[in-house]
Design a protein around this motif. Structure first.
Motif, PDB file in Angstrom:
ATOM      1  N   GLU A   1       1.223  -1.147   0.012  1.00  0.00           N
ATOM      2  CA  GLU A   1       0.188  -0.142   0.211  1.00  0.00           C
ATOM      3  C   GLU A   1       1.030   1.338  -0.081  1.00  0.00           C
ATOM      4  N   LEU A   2       1.879   1.099   0.706  1.00  0.00           N
ATOM      5  CA  LEU A   2       2.939   2.470   0.582  1.00  0.00           C
ATOM      6  C   LEU A   2       3.534   2.619  -0.726  1.00  0.00           C
ATOM      7  N   ALA A   3       3.703   1.643  -1.420  1.00  0.00           N
ATOM      8  CA  ALA A   3       4.260   1.715  -2.690  1.00  0.00           C
ATOM      9  C   ALA A   3       3.396   2.060  -3.812  1.00  0.00           C
ATOM     10  N   GLY A   4       2.271   1.559  -3.522  1.00  0.00           N
ATOM     11  CA  GLY A   4       0.991   2.170  -4.292  1.00  0.00           C
ATOM     12  C   GLY A   4       0.792   3.705  -4.102  1.00  0.00           C
ATOM     13  N   ALA A   5       1.046   4.163  -2.902  1.00  0.00           N
ATOM     14  CA  ALA A   5       0.664   5.561  -2.747  1.00  0.00           C
ATOM     15  C   ALA A   5       1.615   6.318  -3.168  1.00  0.00           C
ATOM     16  N   VAL A   6       2.908   5.915  -3.342  1.00  0.00           N
ATOM     17  CA  VAL A   6       3.914   6.798  -4.022  1.00  0.00           C
ATOM     18  C   VAL A   6       3.855   6.351  -5.403  1.00  0.00           C
ATOM     19  N   MET A   7       3.314   5.559  -6.085  1.00  0.00           N
ATOM     20  CA  MET A   7       3.146   5.341  -7.481  1.00  0.00           C
ATOM     21  C   MET A   7       1.805   6.025  -7.851  1.00  0.00           C
ATOM     22  N   GLY A   8       0.932   6.694  -6.949  1.00  0.00           N
ATOM     23  CA  GLY A   8      -0.348   7.200  -7.328  1.00  0.00           C
ATOM     24  C   GLY A   8      -1.477   6.273  -7.439  1.00  0.00           C
ATOM     25  N   LEU A   9      -1.416   5.121  -7.227  1.00  0.00           N
ATOM     26  CA  LEU A   9      -2.350   3.952  -7.238  1.00  0.00           C
ATOM     27  C   LEU A   9      -3.398   3.966  -6.095  1.00  0.00           C
ATOM     28  N   ALA A  10      -2.932   4.418  -5.090  1.00  0.00           N
ATOM     29  CA  ALA A  10      -3.646   4.150  -3.871  1.00  0.00           C
ATOM     30  C   ALA A  10      -5.141   5.284  -3.921  1.00  0.00           C
ATOM     31  N   ARG A  11      -6.140   4.457  -3.185  1.00  0.00           N
ATOM     32  CA  ARG A  11      -7.418   5.254  -3.205  1.00  0.00           C
ATOM     33  C   ARG A  11      -7.658   5.559  -1.889  1.00  0.00           C
TER      34      ARG A  11
END
Length: 505
Positions: A302-312
């Motif tokens: 989830e942290l990786a997704g947040a940095v990549m802009g994929l988190a909701r």
């Protein structure tokens, strides 16, 4: 001791490229047989033939000393052959139990679907407990970390009744203790009469758990030896043809620049309703590698997704050089020179059906380098791709027009890095960057990350391989329950980091 599985004189080509030529391996009942080789050596191709996924152009396959011609994976399963692939074969919107029920393929069970699903869920709990895995049978696969998905794949094969197990890099995403538990269980299964093929690049695993090891290079079998009687240096020589010097790890505090990535109170909720990120606080400076260590499933994905802009539904602060990143879409983040190397390169970094050139060039399509989208300058894209392939030592590329899916795991990873580093990045996110890679490919990936750091970039390294974190990171943050619970400066004490990973409030 009789032979469980034997492949002799195997030849296989893809798009005119000879991937296997006179390859052979023999696995006995009751043994753990390791298969070593560089990325692209042909190990996975050979095992895909054993699992019924590929048909050989020449050669013979024997199961229990009897010749067979496999018509597909289900035919292999009927011969009790099961393969756990490096890149997972799970239906992401389904639950763990639903995925495993699909793999059982038992004809016309007498009970209803719900009862059958409940029975499978209980079998999962029992088998998971025996393996030392923590898996919720009712959890959706797309809510699980990469490490947890790996465990589901292993459970799926075992519950399907496989007695010939092919495990492709099974410990690549596990912690030290998880890997030891798994390999101990695998060895126990072999001692109970199963045959296990362990495809791995970890020499320590080979020395500790394998009874015999077959080495492949360039699509051919080089040797089969006793790992207990063969020095590690000789195994490395057989594997890569020459020694690969180990790069020195961080030795202490480095001169670092100003804070570049700032994360404050970052929080998001997983699909099950629990907090996946629960107030993450960290800072990554220019000119340093900040490593995230932790047991899988504690919010790293989830942290990786947040940095990549994929988190909701993201709450908290995520800033790059003071500018708010929280609502910036992934495409715009690339324009800000944020490079992303995700854990699952085939799902989130490459389009396997597109060419090598297209996968490389897509990173700069929006910049206008290749002209308008409807009339892309294909020649210039191909030229840039050829230069990048050479510069980043991407092997197995006969033409940049070939499909990216034909690349081995290590070379696919190097293609991702070539694209992401095509413009000098300010921030690099590297999530399990050497997962499933061999010694040489891992060393090359690590060298690129160090070069980015030395060039002034901030590097956020997320890895469940503690050795990788300790070797690369200038500072280490331990992640547990969706937050950073401890930080260490390099050189960090392994036991202290390990204790923080497993003992926390």
């Amino acid at each position: 001791m009789t032979n469980a599985l034997a492949l002799t004189g195997i030849r296989k080509s893809f798009d005119g490229f000879l991937a296997l030529n006179e390859a052979h391996v023999t696995v006995r009942w009751g043994e753990v047989h390791a298969l070593l080789g560089e990325n692209g050596a042909g190990k996975s191709s050979l095992m895909n033939i054993a699992a019924g996924l590929y048909k050989p152009e020449a050669g013979e396959l024997l199961v229990d000393d009897n010749p067979v011609r496999l018509q597909g994976p289900r035919d292999a399963a009927r011969h009790r052959i099961g393969m756990v692939h490096q890149h997972f074969k799970l239906v992401r919107p389904f639950t763990v139990a639903e995925n495993i029920l699909l793999g059982l393929a038992e004809p016309d069970p007498p009970q209803g679907y719900r009862q059958r699903l409940a029975e499978v869920a209980q079998r999962i709990r029992t088998q998971a407990e025996a393996l030392g895995f923590a898996i919720d049978p009712l959890a959706r696969v797309d809510s699980l970390s990469i490490a947890e998905q790996q465990r589901v794949e292993i459970l799926k094969v075992l519950l399907a009744g496989a007695r010939i197990l092919i495990l492709d890099e099974p410990t690549a995403v596990l912690t030290d203790q998880e890997a030891a538990n798994l390999l101990t269980t695998v060895r126990t299964l072999s001692r109970q009469g199963a045959a296990v093929v362990l495809v791995t690049h970890k020499m320590a695993d080979v020395k500790a758990y394998a009874d015999r090891v077959t080495v492949m290079r360039g699509g051919r079998t080089v040797a089969t030896v006793d790992p207990a009687a063969t020095p590690v240096a000789e195994l490395v020589r057989l594997t890569v043809g020459e020694g690969v010097p180990a790069a020195a790890g961080p030795t202490g505090a480095r001169t670092r620049g100003a804070p570049l990535l700032s994360v404050r109170g970052l929080a998001t909720t997983a699909s099950g309703g629990q907090r996946a990120l629960d107030g993450v606080d960290l800072t990554v400076h220019a000119g340093e590698i900040y490593g995230i260590a932790g047991v899988g499933g504690n919010g790293q994905g989830e942290l990786a997704g947040a940095v990549m802009g994929l988190a909701r539904d993201l709450n908290g602060e995520l800033r790059l050089d003071g500018a708010d990143l929280t609502r910036v879409p992934p495409s715009a983040r690339h324009a800000l020179r944020i490079a992303a190397i995700p854990a699952d390169r085939y799902s989130h970094a490459l389009a396997g059906t597109l060419s090598v050139a297209e996968n490389f060039g897509i990173g700069q399509v929006q910049s206008g380098r290749y002209g308008p989208f409807a009339w892309l300058r294909q020649r210039r894209m191909a030229l840039d791709a050829r230069e990048a392939v050479a510069a980043f030592d991407v092997l197995g590329v006969r033409s940049v027009a070939q499909k990216a899916a034909l690349l081995s795991g290590g070379n696919a990873q190097k293609l991702v890095i070539a694209r992401e580093f095509s413009r000098a990045p300010r921030l690099v996110l590297a999530h399990s960057p050497s997962r499933g890679l061999d010694v040489r490919a891992s060393a090359q990936v690590h060298a690129r990350l160090r070069a980015a750091r030395d060039g002034g970039a901030a590097v956020l390294l997320i890895s469940e391989d503690l050795d990788e974190v300790l070797a690369l990171a200038d500072r280490i943050g331990v992640m547990a329950r969706g937050r950073i619970v401890a930080e260490f400066d390099a050189p960090a004490d392994r036991q202290a980091v390990g204790q923080a990973m497993t003992h926390h409030d």
